[in-house]
Design a protein around this motif. Structure first.
Motif, PDB file in Angstrom:
ATOM      1  N   LEU A 120       0.830  -1.198   0.000  1.00 57.65           N
ATOM      2  CA  LEU A 120       0.000   0.000   0.000  1.00 57.65           C
ATOM      3  C   LEU A 120       0.867   1.253   0.000  1.00 57.65           C
ATOM      4  N   ARG A 121       1.966   1.220   0.723  1.00 48.79           N
ATOM      5  CA  ARG A 121       2.888   2.358   0.716  1.00 48.79           C
ATOM      6  C   ARG A 121       3.497   2.524  -0.674  1.00 48.79           C
ATOM      7  N   ALA A 122       3.793   1.412  -1.353  1.00 46.03           N
ATOM      8  CA  ALA A 122       4.338   1.481  -2.706  1.00 46.03           C
ATOM      9  C   ALA A 122       3.358   2.176  -3.637  1.00 46.03           C
ATOM     10  N   ILE A 123       2.062   1.859  -3.490  1.00 48.41           N
ATOM     11  CA  ILE A 123       1.047   2.523  -4.311  1.00 48.41           C
ATOM     12  C   ILE A 123       1.035   4.015  -4.019  1.00 48.41           C
ATOM     13  N   GLN A 124       1.163   4.381  -2.741  1.00 50.03           N
ATOM     14  CA  GLN A 124       1.139   5.789  -2.369  1.00 50.03           C
ATOM     15  C   GLN A 124       2.260   6.568  -3.033  1.00 50.03           C
ATOM     16  N   ARG A 125       3.460   5.993  -3.101  1.00 50.65           N
ATOM     17  CA  ARG A 125       4.588   6.762  -3.623  1.00 50.65           C
ATOM     18  C   ARG A 125       4.843   6.549  -5.109  1.00 50.65           C
ATOM     19  N   ALA A 126       4.039   5.710  -5.753  1.00 49.59           N
ATOM     20  CA  ALA A 126       4.204   5.470  -7.178  1.00 49.59           C
ATOM     21  C   ALA A 126       3.498   6.542  -7.996  1.00 49.59           C
ATOM     22  N   ASP A 127       3.944   6.701  -9.235  1.00 57.29           N
ATOM     23  CA  ASP A 127       3.238   7.540 -10.196  1.00 57.29           C
ATOM     24  C   ASP A 127       2.221   6.711 -10.969  1.00 57.29           C
TER      25      ASP A 127
ATOM     26  N   HIS B 286     -10.776  -4.780  -5.353  1.00 57.48           N
ATOM     27  CA  HIS B 286     -10.386  -4.199  -4.075  1.00 57.48           C
ATOM     28  C   HIS B 286      -9.052  -3.464  -4.215  1.00 57.48           C
ATOM     29  N   ILE B 287      -8.096  -4.078  -4.885  1.00 56.88           N
ATOM     30  CA  ILE B 287      -6.791  -3.449  -5.091  1.00 56.88           C
ATOM     31  C   ILE B 287      -6.932  -2.226  -5.988  1.00 56.88           C
ATOM     32  N   ALA B 288      -7.762  -2.351  -7.028  1.00 54.95           N
ATOM     33  CA  ALA B 288      -8.013  -1.208  -7.902  1.00 54.95           C
ATOM     34  C   ALA B 288      -8.568  -0.036  -7.095  1.00 54.95           C
ATOM     35  N   GLY B 289      -9.368  -0.351  -6.087  1.00 57.76           N
ATOM     36  CA  GLY B 289      -9.902   0.694  -5.216  1.00 57.76           C
ATOM     37  C   GLY B 289      -8.810   1.417  -4.448  1.00 57.76           C
ATOM     38  N   PHE B 290      -7.799   0.665  -3.972  1.00 56.73           N
ATOM     39  CA  PHE B 290      -6.658   1.295  -3.304  1.00 56.73           C
ATOM     40  C   PHE B 290      -5.977   2.283  -4.241  1.00 56.73           C
ATOM     41  N   ILE B 291      -5.768   1.859  -5.490  1.00 58.39           N
ATOM     42  CA  ILE B 291      -5.093   2.710  -6.466  1.00 58.39           C
ATOM     43  C   ILE B 291      -5.914   3.965  -6.734  1.00 58.39           C
ATOM     44  N   LEU B 292      -7.211   3.782  -6.886  1.00 57.80           N
ATOM     45  CA  LEU B 292      -8.088   4.915  -7.167  1.00 57.80           C
ATOM     46  C   LEU B 292      -8.138   5.866  -5.984  1.00 57.80           C
ATOM     47  N   ASP B 293      -8.167   5.338  -4.767  1.00 63.37           N
ATOM     48  CA  ASP B 293      -8.196   6.182  -3.568  1.00 63.37           C
ATOM     49  C   ASP B 293      -6.977   7.096  -3.495  1.00 63.37           C
ATOM     50  N   GLU B 294      -5.841   6.589  -3.986  1.00 64.58           N
ATOM     51  CA  GLU B 294      -4.611   7.371  -3.955  1.00 64.58           C
ATOM     52  C   GLU B 294      -4.440   8.216  -5.215  1.00 64.58           C
ATOM     53  N   ALA B 295      -5.427   8.189  -6.116  1.00 67.56           N
ATOM     54  CA  ALA B 295      -5.415   8.992  -7.351  1.00 67.56           C
ATOM     55  C   ALA B 295      -4.182   8.718  -8.200  1.00 67.56           C
ATOM     56  N   LYS B 296      -3.811   7.439  -8.303  1.00 65.06           N
ATOM     57  CA  LYS B 296      -2.664   7.053  -9.113  1.00 65.06           C
ATOM     58  C   LYS B 296      -3.118   6.601 -10.498  1.00 65.06           C
TER      59      LYS B 296
END
Length: 460
Positions: free
Chosen positions: A269-276, A294-304
Motif C-alpha cells: 500500500l505504501r508502494a502505491i502511495q509513492r508510485a506515479d 479491491h486493489i483497484a480501489g486502493f489505487i483509485l483512492d490514492e489517485a494514481k
C-alpha cells in the motif's frame, strides 16, 4: 507524497481496534471482548492538527503462555511452542518498527503490566522510531494512577486513555503528530518515473519484473506470498530513468496472516502511495476477482494512474473473440477504471511485455497534461449545451466558468451557483466530456465544484 504511518501494536484484547475506530472516526474494525477478534490488517486515514496520516490496526501479539483457543467463527490459531511464539512476537514488532513512522503500543490499564507488554517493549525501546504507550481502559482515577506502572517498560511516553470514551486521545495524538519527520526530509525528489507492480499473490508480479529487467533481479516462485518486501529497482528506458517497485501480493481482508504478511501488505500500500503509475496484474486463468477490484480501489483512492495487465495469457484457451470478450469482462468488473489501458501479456513467454513500459510512460505523461482555461470552458459549454445541467426543487445548476487548478493528477475546479445540485452522474458526464477531448489514458481526474455568484463573489 506519502502520508506518515502509525501502527497500533499490542497483545490481544487491549482495545487496539476500539482505538483504531476512534482515530479514524468510523467503526471499520470489528470490536469484540473476546481476544483475537482482529485477524487481519486494517488501515485508514486519520487527521489531527491539519496533518493527515494512515493508521494501521493489527492482530494481537500472542503471549508466551502457549496456544490460545480460536474465537468462534475466526481462523483457528496455529498451535506453536513458546520459541515460535516469541519469534512471531519479534517478527511483527520488528516489521512495525520498520514500516511505521510512529508506533503506539496499546496496553490495558485495568489488567496492568504483563509479560506480553514487556516482550514487545523490549524490541520497541531499542528502535529509533517514536514509540508511545497508550494505557487504555483508564476510565477511572484509580486506573489512570495505575497507568504509571507502564513506565517500567522503559519507554519515555505513557498516556492514560480511554479509546471507548475518547478521554486522553488528544494528548496522545499531539505527541504522535509532533514526532513525524518534516515532509521535506521524508524522501528526496527524483525525476525517475516510479512504477509499482501490484496485484493478488501469485499473479506473476516478480516474473514480470524479471522479464522487464531482462535478468533475475527478483526471486520468482509459484508459492503465493514469496515476495515480502517492496523492492525498488532503478533502470533506464530509452534514456529515461524508471524505478520499478515489486510488491508483496495483497490478499482480501480476512485472509491476511498475522505477523510478517500484515506488514507486507502495508509495504504494498505504501508502494502505491509513492508510485506515479501502478501496473495492476490480473490472472487470465481466473478472470477479474473481487480482490482485484479491491486493489483497484486502493489505487483509485490514492489517485494514481494505472495500467491493467492480464497476465498468463499464454495459458488461456483462445479463439478469435477471446481477447475482445475478456476485455469486456475487465471493463465490466472494474467499472470505475473504464479509462485505463488493458494489455494481455505473458511474463513467462514475454508476449507483449515490450508494450508495458511504453504504455506506462504514456499514462504517466497524461498526469502532467494541462488544458488552457479558454479551451476548458469551451469543452464545458459544449457539454452543458448538449446535455443540460440537472435541477432540484425548481433550482437549476448553473456553470460560470472552469479552470484547471493543478496536475499530477489533473484537477479541475468548476464554479457554479450551488455545488449541492451536482449529481454524481452529471459529474461523470463532465469527466467523460474531458476525456473525449483529451483522453487522459489511465489517469484519474479530480473534479471540484465551488459556489460562486455570477459577478465573481463567493456565495456565503
Amino acid at each position: 507524497m506519502r502520508k506518515p504511518i502509525v501502527a497500533l501494536v499490542g497483545r490481544p484484547n487491549v482495545g487496539k481496534s476500539t482505538l483504531f475506530n476512534r482515530l479514524v472516526g468510523e467503526r471499520l474494525a470489528v470490536v469484540h471482548e473476546a481476544p483475537g477478534t482482529t485477524r487481519d490488517r486494517l488501515q485508514a486515514d486519520s487527521e489531527w492538527n491539519g496533518i493527515t496520516f494512515t493508521v494501521v490496526d493489527t492482530g494481537g501479539i500472542e503471549t508466551l503462555e502457549g496456544p490460545r483457543q480460536a474465537v468462534h467463527g475466526a481462523t483457528p490459531l496455529v498451535s506453536v511452542g513458546p520459541d515460535e511464539i516469541l519469534r512471531q512476537v519479534r517478527a511483527q514488532a520488528e516489521m512495525a518498527i520498520a514500516e511505521a513512522d510512529a508506533v503506539i503500543l496499546v496496553t490495558d490499564a485495568a489488567a496492568g503490566l504483563t509479560a506480553a507488554d514487556e516482550d514487545v517493549a523490549d524490541i520497541l525501546r531499542r528502535s529509533r522510531k517514536p514509540v508511545f504507550v497508550a494505557a487504555n481502559k483508564a476510565d477511572s482515577p484509580s486506573r489512570r494512577l495505575a497507568a504509571v506502572d507502564f513506565y517500567a517498560l522503559g519507554l519515555d511516553s505513557v498516556y492514560p486513555i480511554s479509546a471507548l470514551h475518547g478521554t486522553g486521545i488528544g494528548d496522545l495524538l499531539d505527541a504522535v503528530v509532533a514526532s513525524f519527520p518534516p515532509q521535506a526530509e521524508e524522501e528526496e525528489e527524483t525525476e525517475a518515473v516510479k512504477i509499482a507492480i501490484v496485484g493478488r499473490p501469485n499473479v506473476g508480479k516478480s516474473a514480470l519484473l524479471n522479464r522487464l529487467l531482462g535478468h533475475e533481479r527478483a526471486i520468482v516462485s509459484p508459492i503465493p506470498g514469496t515476495t515480502r518486501d517492496a523492492i525498488d529497482t532503478v533502470m533506464n528506458w530509452e534514456g529515461r530513468p524508471v524505478i520499478l517497485i515489486d510488491t508483496a501480493g495483497i490478499r482480501r481482508r480476512g485472509r491476511i496472516e498475522r505477523g510478517v504478511e500484515q506488514y507486507s501488505v502495508l509495504r504494498a500500500l505504501r508502494a502505491i502511495q509513492r508510485a506515479d503509475v501502478a501496473l495492476l496484474l490480473i490472472d487470465a486463468t481466473e478472470g477479474v476477482t473481487a480482490q482485484d477490484a479491491h486493489i483497484a480501489g486502493f489505487i483509485l483512492d490514492e489517485a494514481k494512474s494505472v495500467v491493467v495487465l492480464v497476465n498468463k495469457w499464454d495459458l488461456k484457451k483462445k479463439d478469435p473473440r477471446t481477447m475482445d470478450e475478456f476485455g469486456q469482462h475487465v471493463r465490466l468488473e472494474l467499472k470505475f477504471l473504464d479509462y485505463v489501458p488493458v494489455l494481455f501479456i505473458s511474463a513467462k513467454t514475454g508476449q507483449r511485455v515490450d508494450q508495458v513500459l511504453p504504455t506506462a510512460l504514456q499514462v504517466y505523461e497524461s498526469r502532467a497534461l494541462r488544458i488552457s482555461t479558454g479551451e476548458l470552458n469551451r469543452i464545458v459549454q459544449a457539454a452543458t449545451a448538449q446535455h443540460a445541467p440537472p435541477s432540484k426543487a425548481g433550482k437549476r445548476l448553473r456553470f460560470y466558468y472552469a479552470t484547471q487548478a493543478s496536475v499530477d493528477p489533473p484537477t479541475f475546479v468548476f464554479f457554479v451557483n450551488d455545488p449541492k445540485l451536482v449529481h454524481f452522474s452529471y459529474e461523470r458526464y463532465l469527466e467523460n466530456a474531458l476525456r473525449a477531448a483529451y483522453s487522459f489514458p489511465g489517469t484519474p481526474l479530480r473534479l471540484i465544484f465551488r459556489a460562486r455568484e455570477r459577478n465573481g463573489s463567493r456565495q456565503q
